[in-house]
Structure formats: C-alpha cells, structure tokens
Design a protein around this motif. Structure first.
Motif, PDB file in Angstrom:
ATOM      1  N   THR B 177       0.800  -1.095  -0.056  1.00 30.44           N
ATOM      2  CA  THR B 177       0.427   0.152   0.560  1.00 30.44           C
ATOM      3  C   THR B 177       0.969   1.827   0.167  1.00 30.44           C
ATOM      4  OG1 THR B 177      -0.099   0.085   2.397  1.00 30.44           O
ATOM      5  CG2 THR B 177      -1.854  -1.144   1.716  1.00 30.44           C
ATOM      6  N   GLU B 179       1.137   3.682   2.021  1.00 22.73           N
ATOM      7  CA  GLU B 179       1.547   3.748   3.240  1.00 22.73           C
ATOM      8  C   GLU B 179       3.178   3.008   3.519  1.00 22.73           C
ATOM      9  OE1 GLU B 179      -2.348   2.638   4.809  1.00 22.73           O
ATOM     10  OE2 GLU B 179      -2.285   4.666   6.105  1.00 22.73           O
ATOM     11  N   GLN B 180       2.700   1.462   3.414  1.00 23.05           N
ATOM     12  CA  GLN B 180       4.061   0.900   2.799  1.00 23.05           C
ATOM     13  C   GLN B 180       5.104   1.289   2.193  1.00 23.05           C
ATOM     14  OE1 GLN B 180       1.430  -2.822   2.679  1.00 23.05           O
ATOM     15  NE2 GLN B 180       2.587  -3.823   4.417  1.00 23.05           N
TER      16      GLN B 180
ATOM     17  N   TYR C 246      -3.035  -1.624   9.699  1.00 19.40           N
ATOM     18  CA  TYR C 246      -3.680  -1.480   7.933  1.00 19.40           C
ATOM     19  C   TYR C 246      -4.081  -2.610   7.858  1.00 19.40           C
ATOM     20  CZ  TYR C 246       0.708   2.161   9.116  1.00 19.40           C
ATOM     21  OH  TYR C 246       1.796   2.802   9.562  1.00 19.40           O
ATOM     22  N   ASP C 248      -5.327  -3.237   4.931  1.00 18.81           N
ATOM     23  CA  ASP C 248      -5.201  -3.823   3.725  1.00 18.81           C
ATOM     24  C   ASP C 248      -4.321  -4.087   3.105  1.00 18.81           C
ATOM     25  OD1 ASP C 248      -8.234  -3.106   3.538  1.00 18.81           O
ATOM     26  OD2 ASP C 248      -7.504  -0.832   3.363  1.00 18.81           O
ATOM     27  N   ALA C 249      -3.234  -4.235   4.277  1.00 16.43           N
ATOM     28  CA  ALA C 249      -2.020  -4.613   4.003  1.00 16.43           C
ATOM     29  C   ALA C 249      -1.267  -6.130   3.624  1.00 16.43           C
ATOM     30  CB  ALA C 249      -0.828  -4.008   4.978  1.00 16.43           C
TER      31      ALA C 249
END
Lengths: 122, 316, 251
Positions: B177, B179-180, C246, C248-249
């Motif tokens: 994502t 964020e990742q 998170y 969805d990660a």
C-alpha cells in the motif's frame, strides 16, 4: 613499547573514545560458568569434530547448550562435551621437534613405491 | 634502531605465508591486544545488536515474519557467543569483556545506537546493516588469527539468510500500500547514512602505519569496503523502486564505481562518544539483563557444585 | 465447530506463551540460555502455526463465512480478547527466570500428556501435528524440569524465588484439566492427563527439595471460554497492532 601505530581503525574496530557518562560501576561477576569444548558428529559414520566452545554450569547443561547453540541447523546427530580445563595440548614451541621428524619418512606413504601397471588395486 | 626479535620474524613469516596464528603460538603483544579488542567489540556488537531488532519481535506483523525475526535475533546471540569464545582464547574471560561493555570501557558498533521506529526498519537493518556487515565478515573469514577466522566462517554461513530476508521484507513493502511504500522509503532514508558510517573513518584520516593490514587481521581498507557497499546497494535499490537519500550519488564511468556524498562525520564521532539516540538505553538493557541474571547463574553453579560433591563422595 | 474451537485453543495457548517467552530474547541471564529459551519460543510458535493453519483449513471448508478466507494470520491477528481461548497460565507475565521455567514445566508436562493422547485422534491431521510437536515438547519438559530442580536446590535466593513462582502459578494450573465445552466428548481424557501430570510435578518438586502445593485449592479459570486476565488486552494490542492499523496490507 607504544601501540600508536595500530590506531588506524577499520570497520568493526571502533575507536576507544571515552563515552559520555560511560563510567558505570559494575559488580564483578562471581558466578561465571566454566568453559566447555563441544564436539559434534555431523552424520553417522563420521568422527566427532570440534565445533566450538560455550559456558555451562554442568555437563548436562553443556550438552543441552551445545544442542541449542551448535545444532540449530541440523548440524549434528551426536554431541560430546568436555570441560576446557581438561584438555591437554602439545606445546607449539616444540612443534619442530614433534612434527618435523616425520617429514623425511616418505617410505611411510604408499606413493613411495613404484609398481608395474599390471598390479592393479594394491 | 630497534632490533626485531627472532620470534617476531618467525611470526611475520607465518602470516606472510598465510598460515593461521593459533592461541598458544607466540605473538606480539600488540597483535594479541588488537585482536582481543576487535573480536570483543565484534561480540559486543552482535549482542547489543539483538536489542533494536528484538524490539519488534512481539509486534511482527505476521506469524511467519515473527518466526524469521526471532530466528535472526537468536542467531545474533549465537554469533556473539562464538566471538566471545574466540576472544577468550587470547586470555581474557567473557565476564571481564562483558564488564568492560557495561562499564562503558569497551565499544560496540554505533549503528545499534539508532532506534528502530517502524516495521520497515527490520527490512532496512537486514538489507543495509547486515549487508555492510557481511562485506566485512567475508573478508574476516581469512583473517590471520585462527579462532577468529573459524568463528567468522561459521557466522558467514548463518548470516547469509539475514540480508536476504531483509531485502525481501522491503520488497514486499515496496509493492504494498502507499503507507507501506512510504514506510519503506523512510526506513531507507534513516538507515542509509549510519550504514555508511559502519565502515569507519576515511582512510585519509589516518596517518598511522598500517599494522593491521601487515598482520592480515584486516585485508581491505575502510574506503574500499565502503565503495563496494555503495556499488552493491545502488544497484539493488533499483529493484525496490526506492531511492537513496544522497543527491551526489552518481555512476562514475571512469572509475567504474558510484560517487557518493560526504558522510556527516560530526554525527559519527558523537555517536561513538556516546551521544547517539539510544546509547544509554542499549547499555542499560544489557546491564539489567546481566544483573538480573546473576542469581540464576549463581544457582546453577551452586547446584552443579552440590552434585559434584555427591559424586566425589560416592566415588571415594 | 467444537472441534475447530479445540484446535484454536491449542493454537492460542502456544502462541501466547511463545509471545511471552519471546520477551526474553536479548535479555536472558546468559547468552547460552537466551538461545535456549528462544529455541523453545520458536518451537511454540511453530506449533501454534501448525494448529492455526489446520484450523483455517477446516474453517474454510465449512464455508460458513462467504467472502472471507481464514488464514493463520487472520486467526492470530484479527480475533479479540474474548475470542482467544488460551489458558490463563500462558498469558501471565514472564516474571523472573523462576516463573518462566516453572510455567514452562507446568505447561509442557501438560502438553506431553495431551499430545500423547492426540496421537490416537480420529483426526489424522491433528494426530500428525501432535506427533511432530511431541518431540519438541519432550525436550521442553526436560529442559524446564532441570531448571526447576537447579533453582530449587541451588542457592537460598533461587529457592525463595522458585517458591514464590510456585505459589503464584499454582492456582492457574487447574484450568488445564477443566474441560471446556469444546473439550467434551472429543476423546481427550483430561482426568488421566491430570493424574500423570501430578505425579510428574511431584517427582520434579521433590528433587528440587520443594513442597508440593495443596491440590484442592481454588483454581483460576476462564481462558478457554475467553474470559481472560487483564494482561490479555495488552498482549493483543501489541501483537496485533500492525494488522489492525493497516487492515489492507500484506507483509
């Protein structure tokens, strides 16, 4: 003798700068466990081979520690331990008189003898 | 004029012929001290190095990652142990070395004085910090002191998974994502420069003659190793689709290497001197573990003594 | 469903104890024992994963949750305190070395009996996991039992500490043998496991020169039905935070 000349630092050799407030009082460790030498048989049919050393309070613990420290990746099928103080070693200063005399005894090796090719497998 | 003792000539001959020096061999005092210092520093680095990563074991984001991280930190304990044993062959007890670490007398690698702030740091440490360490360790497999070389061979065998898992951790983040991805880039930004500092001061900073090379304790200079590292990482980062935080990083056709920017040496020396973000926490944690473990070590020893006495009596 | 809950309870106990023991990594009393306890941590985590993966497979086969695929991670990271079924013993703080090794002994000696019975389970997959785990558990019993003896028969301080640990942990041992709903009629004879467990504990405590505590005291329980100690929320908050933050990660 001064050791100034080895002041050059490499990776892994960290300068001995006095640290900030790094003068902690420490208590001397009164409960140091003895050192043991560990020998591992890596598979059946092979000799036990020196793997390294470790600390343990007794022999049972030394074998278990050896299992956890030296066979985590299936390096062994059998373990020997002996307390390091019981190992007697030859003196490196006498290495010449110990080992060099074997140098000229070439007749001890099979390759010293020349045989006709007709003699197979001897 | 100083005369060189025949023992020392003999010693240097052995080294020149690539024969290993073993614990009971005669060796110059400075050789013993340099090795002892370096091996114990290396051992301390492994043990202190468990802390920043151990920090994330209980928070690892999947069971697989948790298992990998635990195994990796455990390996570091093993490496510290191998190295303490190698150093002990030079005549100093592990207890004394640990005491020197806890009193602040002995040093460890400054990299571990930086905090691990996000999960991506686990990847960055594996890839960059272990990557830098491996370059050095591979070289040390051929170091002249036998016990050190043997410990390094064992360590290198185990270490090769560390860098791979670090890179793979980042690879997953880099494909994840937004964020990742941000987490991944941020970790690289924070760990890049400290990793470069791991190789130590520039060669030109040192005017002293180079005994460690002559004694084959070391075989490559700081700048050589650092350059190898930059060349390796600058290529690998392309696979992550991330960037290194250095505007001067550029391929130099002529040299066949990457040029890179100047390290912040002021920061380097400050962290060495104990002003890094986590210097105090790291040493406090090690001292606490050691002090709280004292009664355990005493008990095991007392029990072993009792059993030994019983055995001796029954054998008599 | 009862069968799945039983497997989940095995997974949860192993995971939570692994999580607790993991706190020692980097902080052990001596490097060798740091490595030893961490090996046990890894074994427990491995067992937990085997149970979770199997539970996930069974859940997905029931097809009760359309559009939702259970995995080891969804089970470990996305269930709440009230859904976790581990015994309370496993979630107690790691305490000092005495508390850690004594708890390990209590738990591993129990698992030894339990997994031994599971070898006979109708459920072949479960029997296979038990067989693999049993080898590890036998070593855990040996390692932790030896430590209990060492501390009991070591110094005055170690004896005092292991006594304290015994007093603290004992009321949490009863839960292991109180059948939960999902343990009724599943072929596991908890009473016979208990009998052997008491004998084993008695032998070890005697060798450790320690007094066996009274068997019939009030025992804490509730873990198997999701009523945990206050520690549990913190364990999960820490363990699950990235997956919760998170959702969805992938990692």
């Amino acid at each position: 003798m001064n050791f100034q000349f080895i002041k050059k630092m490499y990776y892994g050799d960290i300068p001995d700068e006095p640290g900030n407030g790094a003068a902690y009082q420490t208590k001397p460790d009164t409960a140091a466990w003895p050192l043991w030498e560990v020998f591992i048989r890596s598979k059946r049919g092979l000799d036990h081979k020196h793997a390294g050393s470790l600390k343990a309070a007794d022999a049972t613990m030394a074998i278990e520690n050896a299992r956890d420290v030296y066979t985590r990746r299936q390096e062994g099928v059998s373990i020997w331990v002996v307390e390091s103080k019981y190992i007697h070693a030859s003196n490196p200063d006498e290495a010449e008189s110990f080992f060099d005399p074997a140098e000229d005894k070439v007749y001890r090796h099979p390759s010293f003898y020349e045989l006709p090719d007709e003699v197979k497998h001897m | 004029m100083t005369t060189i003792h025949p023992l020392e000539i003999n010693f240097q001959d052995k080294i020149d012929q690539e024969a290993k020096i073993e614990p009971k061999d005669w060796m110059p005092d400075a050789y013993r001290k340099t090795n002892l210092r370096q091996i114990s520093q290396h051992a301390h680095s492994e043990v202190v190095g468990m802390l920043p990563e151990g920090n994330w074991i209980t928070r690892a984001p999947s069971l697989k990652r948790k298992a990998i991280l635990i195994a990796k930190v455990q390996d570091e304990a093993g490496h510290g142990l191998y190295l303490y044993c190698a150093a002990e062959t030079l005549g100093q007890s592990r207890e004394q070395m640990i005491d020197d670490l806890h009193s602040g007398k002995a040093k460890y690698s400054s990299i571990f004085n930086y905090p691990t702030l996000t999960w991506a740091d686990m990847g960055a440490i594996g890839w960059l910090v272990d990557g830098a360490a491996i370059l050095n360790q591979v070289m040390l497999c051929r170091t002249s002191y036998g016990p050190y070389a043997r410990a390094m061979v064992r360590i290198c065998k185990e270490e090769s998974f560390h860098q791979r898992q670090g890179f793979e951790t980042l690879l997953v983040l880099s494909k994840g994502t937004e964020e990742q991805k941000a987490m991944c880039q941020d970790a690289i930004n924070r760990w890049w420069w400290p990793s470069l500092m791991m190789f130590g001061p520039k060669d030109s900073e040192s005017t002293n003659s180079d005994q460690s090379m002559k004694w084959k304790i070391k075989r490559k200079s700081n700048d050589e190793l650092r350059q190898n590292f930059v060349d390796m990482i600058a290529e690998q980062i392309k696979l992550l689709g991330m960037t290194l935080p250095d505007s001067h990083l550029k391929w130099n056709e002529q040299r066949g290497s990457y040029d890179f920017g100047e390290i912040n040496w002021d920061e380097f020396w400050n962290v060495v001197k104990g002003n890094g973000p986590c210097n105090k926490e790291r040493i406090d944690a090690r001292r606490k573990a050691h002090e709280e473990g004292a009664w355990v070590r005493e008990a095991a020893l007392a029990y072993a003594d009792k059993k030994n006495k019983i055995k001796t009596v029954s054998a008599a | 469903m009862q069968h799945i809950n039983f497997i989940l309870s095995l997974a949860d106990s192993n995971l939570i104890l692994s999580q607790r023991n993991a706190e020692w990594c980097g902080h052990g009393p001596v490097l060798e024992q740091d490595i030893a306890i961490t090996n046990i941590t890894l074994d427990l985590l491995g067992q937990a994963r085997n149970f979770y993966q199997y539970a996930a497979r069974l859940i997905n086969e029931t097809g009760n949750m359309p559009g939702h695929i259970a995995t080891e991670d969804s089970l470990a990271y996305r269930r709440t305190e009230r859904e976790f079924k581990n015994i309370l013993l496993c979630e107690l703080p790691k305490g000092d070395w005495a508390q850690t090794v004594l708890r390990q002994y209590f738990y591993s000696a129990f698992c030894k009996g339990l997994y031994f019975q599971l070898l006979q389970s109708q459920d072949q997959s479960l029997a296979a996991i038990a067989e693999k785990s049993l080898k590890e558990v036998n070593y855990h019993v040996r390692w932790s039992g030896e430590w209990v003896i060492r501390l009991g028969d070591g110094t005055a301080e170690s004896k005092q500490r292991i006594k304290q640990a015994l007093q603290f942990l004992w009321p949490y041992t009863g839960e292991m043998f109180m059948p939960a709903d999902f343990e009724n009629n599943n072929g596991i004879d908890l009473a016979s496991i208990k009998k052997q467990w008491l004998l084993d504990v008695q032998t070890i405590l005697e060798e450790a020169t320690l007094q066996m505590p009274a068997e019939h005291i009030f025992m804490q329980s509730g873990g198997k039905s999701g009523t945990h100690t206050e520690h549990m929320g913190y364990i999960l908050a820490e363990m699950q935070y990235l997956q919760r933050m998170y959702p969805d990660a992938n990692w």
